[in-house]
Scaffold this motif. Structure first.
Motif, short mmCIF file in Angstrom:
data_model
loop_
_atom_site.label_atom_id
_atom_site.label_comp_id
_atom_site.label_asym_id
_atom_site.label_seq_id
_atom_site.Cartn_x
_atom_site.Cartn_y
_atom_site.Cartn_z
N VAL A 27 35.59 -21.62 33.41
CA VAL A 27 35.65 -22.91 32.70
C VAL A 27 36.61 -23.85 33.42
N PHE A 59 27.40 -22.30 42.97
CA PHE A 59 27.93 -21.16 42.21
C PHE A 59 28.63 -20.17 43.14
N ILE A 106 26.88 -16.93 38.15
CA ILE A 106 25.63 -17.32 37.47
C ILE A 106 25.44 -16.49 36.20
N LEU A 113 27.70 -17.74 33.54
CA LEU A 113 27.26 -19.05 33.01
C LEU A 113 26.06 -18.88 32.08
N LYS A 134 26.06 -20.02 28.19
CA LYS A 134 25.03 -20.90 27.62
C LYS A 134 24.38 -20.26 26.41
N GLY A 156 26.41 -20.70 23.47
CA GLY A 156 26.64 -22.07 23.02
C GLY A 156 27.95 -22.67 23.50
N VAL A 157 28.72 -21.91 24.30
CA VAL A 157 29.97 -22.46 24.85
C VAL A 157 29.64 -23.58 25.83
N ILE A 158 28.57 -23.36 26.62
CA ILE A 158 28.05 -24.41 27.49
C ILE A 158 26.76 -24.93 26.86
N ARG A 164 24.83 -27.58 28.27
CA ARG A 164 23.91 -27.76 29.38
C ARG A 164 24.75 -27.99 30.62
N ILE A 165 24.10 -27.90 31.77
CA ILE A 165 24.77 -28.19 33.03
C ILE A 165 24.00 -29.34 33.67
#
Lengths: 151, 162
Positions: B11, B25, B40, B43, B47, B50-52, B54-55
């Motif tokens: 992060v 990456f 990857i 990540l 995702k 829900g921590v990320i 979108r990228i």
């Protein structure tokens, strides 16, 4: 003004607001979809970033999921005191951003702290320093769909 | 929701943005002593949790011609606000949409929707579309145009010891 956007830039901005594929060569994958070589995706993205059409390229984190507490706050600041109050409010590092808005509640800012108790602490400090009530509008529910602009 | 030490380092390494190179990456991995594939995989998990969200790119609204933004606020029947909020949030011109507590008597509004447009007239037209969608469940509304950014710093993950 640094440069005008061409159609390829616009297509790229639109595509880049969607999710980046999580693969070794993500920009090659995006280039394939847009019929652009990987090197051109990267050179255009770099230029769009440098020229400020894109402010940031990377993961969008759910702030609350990273830990910490957030609260939208509003104050009704007399015009004559506005600049003094801005200085006092902005001096708190917990104030993440702050907007002047045209309304009786004319100052809107977000507090970002480690935990919910600190929101209260900072809000009370600001009230004590300014003599103005800090209205708290914590998020009760988010209707999140996305954050997208058609370029 | 907890992040382990490696998640936190990922992060921290990415919150200012990804490196703009062919293998971003792998480059992040190099800086953290990890393989690109590990980055990857992490990540993907972040995702899924829900921590990320979108990228991708954060567009500059102003540079893209969206010169006006208004915080539209609505007093919506409590029994219907969640169902209607989801519909408002799905409108393409609404970028953020939240339910928040009212502050009576000065502030009767419980639904907040940020609306962007090329000028204030366009923002007002979009606000009218929200009013139609909410219908009789809405008892009142207002819109607060921003006149000045007083402070803007990105939200940053605080460094934890160890």
């Amino acid at each position: 003004m640094t440069h005008q956007l061409d159609d390829t830039d616009r297509a790229l901005i639109n595509r880049l607001q969607d999710d980046l594929p999580l693969t070794d060569r993500p920009f090659a994958a995006i280039g394939e979809a847009l019929d652009l070589p990987e090197s051109e995706v990267l050179s255009r993205l770099t230029r769009l970033r440098e020229d400020g059409f894109i402010t940031r390229f990377g993961p969008f984190f759910d702030a609350a999921a990273l830990g910490g507490a957030f609260c939208l706050c509003a104050m009704s600041v007399p015009e004559a005191d506005f600049e003094t109050v801005v200085t006092k409010v902005n001096a708190h590092p917990e104030v993440a951003h702050n907007y002047e808005r045209e309304h009786a509640f004319n100052m809107w800012f977000v507090l970002a702290t480690e935990n919910a108790e600190e929101i209260e602490t900072v809000a009370r400090e600001i009230e004590a320093e300014t003599g103005i009530a800090v209205r708290r509008f914590p998020k009760e529910r988010e209707f999140y769909i996305g954050f997208r602009v058609a370029a | 929701m907890t992040l382990d030490a490696i998640d936190r380092r990922i992060v921290e390494a990415t919150q200012a943005g990804l490196p703009l190179c062919a293998t971003p990456f792998a480059e992040i991995g190099d800086s953290l002593g990890l393989e690109g594939a590990d980055v990857i995989a992490r990540l993907v998990k972040l995702k899924e949790r829900g921590v990320i969200r979108r990228i991708g790119a954060a567009p500059n609204h102003y540079r893209l011609g969206m010169l006006a933004n208004g915080m539209s606020v609505w007093d919506v029947d409590d029994a219907q606000v969640d169902a209607l909020g989801a519909q408002v949030g799905a409108l393409t011109f609404v970028t953020h949409c939240y339910r928040r507590p009212r502050a009576l008597p000065d502030w009767p509004y419980n639904l907040f929707a940020m609306v962007h447009g090329s000028d204030r007239e366009e923002v007002q037209e979009k606000r009218a579309q929200i009013a139609v969608l909410l219908g009789p469940a809405c008892r009142g509304s207002d819109i607060l145009f921003s006149s000045r950014i007083l402070k803007k710093t990105g939200l940053r993950l605080r460094r934890k010891e160890g």
